[in-house]
Design a protein around this motif. Structure first.
Motif, short mmCIF file in Angstrom:
data_model
loop_
_atom_site.label_atom_id
_atom_site.label_comp_id
_atom_site.label_asym_id
_atom_site.label_seq_id
_atom_site.Cartn_x
_atom_site.Cartn_y
_atom_site.Cartn_z
N GLU A 33 0.81 -1.22 0.00
CA GLU A 33 0.00 0.00 0.00
C GLU A 33 0.83 1.26 0.00
O GLU A 33 0.48 2.25 -0.62
CB GLU A 33 -0.92 -0.01 1.23
CG GLU A 33 -1.83 1.21 1.34
CD GLU A 33 -2.71 1.09 2.57
OE1 GLU A 33 -3.12 2.13 3.09
OE2 GLU A 33 -2.98 -0.04 2.98
N ALA A 34 1.96 1.23 0.72
CA ALA A 34 2.70 2.48 0.89
C ALA A 34 4.19 2.37 0.63
O ALA A 34 4.73 3.11 -0.18
CB ALA A 34 2.46 3.03 2.31
N LEU A 35 4.86 1.44 1.33
CA LEU A 35 6.31 1.45 1.36
C LEU A 35 6.94 1.19 0.00
O LEU A 35 7.93 1.82 -0.36
CB LEU A 35 6.83 0.42 2.37
CG LEU A 35 6.34 0.61 3.80
CD1 LEU A 35 7.00 -0.37 4.72
CD2 LEU A 35 6.63 2.04 4.27
N ASN A 36 6.39 0.26 -0.76
CA ASN A 36 7.00 -0.07 -2.04
C ASN A 36 6.84 1.02 -3.08
O ASN A 36 7.50 1.00 -4.11
CB ASN A 36 6.41 -1.38 -2.58
CG ASN A 36 6.97 -2.59 -1.86
OD1 ASN A 36 8.02 -2.50 -1.23
ND2 ASN A 36 6.28 -3.71 -1.94
N ALA A 91 11.22 10.01 6.02
CA ALA A 91 9.98 9.84 6.77
C ALA A 91 10.20 9.00 8.02
O ALA A 91 9.62 9.27 9.07
CB ALA A 91 8.92 9.20 5.87
N VAL A 92 11.05 7.98 7.88
CA VAL A 92 11.36 7.13 9.05
C VAL A 92 12.02 7.97 10.14
O VAL A 92 11.72 7.80 11.33
CB VAL A 92 12.26 5.95 8.62
CG1 VAL A 92 12.81 5.24 9.86
CG2 VAL A 92 11.49 4.97 7.77
N ASP A 93 12.90 8.87 9.75
CA ASP A 93 13.56 9.73 10.74
C ASP A 93 12.55 10.61 11.47
O ASP A 93 12.72 10.93 12.65
CB ASP A 93 14.60 10.63 10.06
CG ASP A 93 15.80 9.85 9.56
OD1 ASP A 93 16.03 8.74 10.07
OD2 ASP A 93 16.50 10.34 8.66
N GLU A 94 11.48 10.97 10.79
CA GLU A 94 10.49 11.87 11.38
C GLU A 94 9.65 11.20 12.46
O GLU A 94 9.08 11.90 13.31
CB GLU A 94 9.55 12.40 10.28
CG GLU A 94 10.20 13.35 9.29
CD GLU A 94 9.22 13.82 8.22
OE1 GLU A 94 8.00 13.75 8.48
OE2 GLU A 94 9.66 14.24 7.14
N ILE A 136 2.47 9.70 8.21
CA ILE A 136 3.30 10.73 7.58
C ILE A 136 3.22 10.63 6.07
O ILE A 136 3.07 11.65 5.37
CB ILE A 136 4.78 10.57 8.04
CG1 ILE A 136 4.90 10.92 9.53
CG2 ILE A 136 5.70 11.45 7.21
CD1 ILE A 136 6.27 10.64 10.12
N LEU A 137 3.28 9.41 5.56
CA LEU A 137 3.22 9.22 4.11
C LEU A 137 1.87 9.66 3.54
O LEU A 137 1.81 10.29 2.48
CB LEU A 137 3.49 7.75 3.76
CG LEU A 137 4.88 7.22 4.14
CD1 LEU A 137 4.97 5.73 3.82
CD2 LEU A 137 5.98 7.99 3.43
#
Length: 202
Positions: free
Chosen positions: A133-136, A146-149, A196-197
């Protein structure tokens, strides 16, 4: 009788003189008579050696400390088995430490393998739709930003799980937290990441 235990020390031990070996032999023989003072002195002298042996086998400070404590419980309860005519106290305790550490390593590896199998099953059920759905669909550098956030400890957990491919069991081991905590951090981190995404329309 409860066993008196002191804090495990990791301070290296210098080579022992014959007189020191004789002293430790006497202390171990006295420990067999439930002499707490003798046991305490023996512990102070051999704790660094025991910890070092355990650490050399386990490569994990927390596990090494745990096993070192178990070794001294065994020393307290089994000191009567020591025969100074057949060796010295340091070697006798060192063999106990090595045996305990090897046993712990075997059981730890078996437990990690079980957790790894469980983690792969759970990862397949909950991570697949997230990735689809999102990561790929997000470029790697944007995803890392985004991971840092999402903030710690979730950002580290998600990064290790998705970028480094660690299972939940491996994540727990590498970060020094219980398996359940590792799973929760990944799950909550992914929720924050998705928010976030979605907010940024990625």
């Amino acid at each position: 009788m409860s066993t008196p235990l002191l804090e495990v020390s990791s301070t290296p031990v210098p080579a022992m003189s014959p007189n020191e070996h004789e002293r430790l032999n006497r202390l171990l023989v006295q420990t067999a008579t439930a002499d707490k003072h003798a046991f305490s002195a023996l512990y102070d002298a051999l704790a660094p050696t025991v910890y070092s042996v355990c650490l050399s086998v386990l490569r994990n400070p927390a596990l090494a400390e745990e096993v070192a404590q178990d070794v001294f419980v065994e020393v307290w309860t089994s000191a009567a088995k020591f025969d100074p005519r057949r060796g010295n106290a340091r070697s006798w305790v060192g063999r106990l430490a090595h045996g305990r550490a090897v046993d712990k390593l075997r059981s730890h590896v078996a437990a990690v393998q079980r957790d790894d199998r469980d983690s792969k099953l759970e990862h397949a059920t909950f991570a697949e739709p997230i990735e689809d759905e999102a990561l790929n669909n997000v470029e790697a550098h944007l995803l890392r930003r985004a991971v840092d956030e999402i903030g710690e400890p979730h950002s580290t957990a998600v990064a290790l799980a998705f970028f480094d491919g660690l299972t939940h069991a491996e994540l727990a081991e590498s970060t020094g937290v219980p398996l359940g905590t590792a799973k929760t951090r990944v799950r909550d981190g992914v929720k924050k990441l998705k928010a976030i995404l979605e907010r940024e329309g990625r």
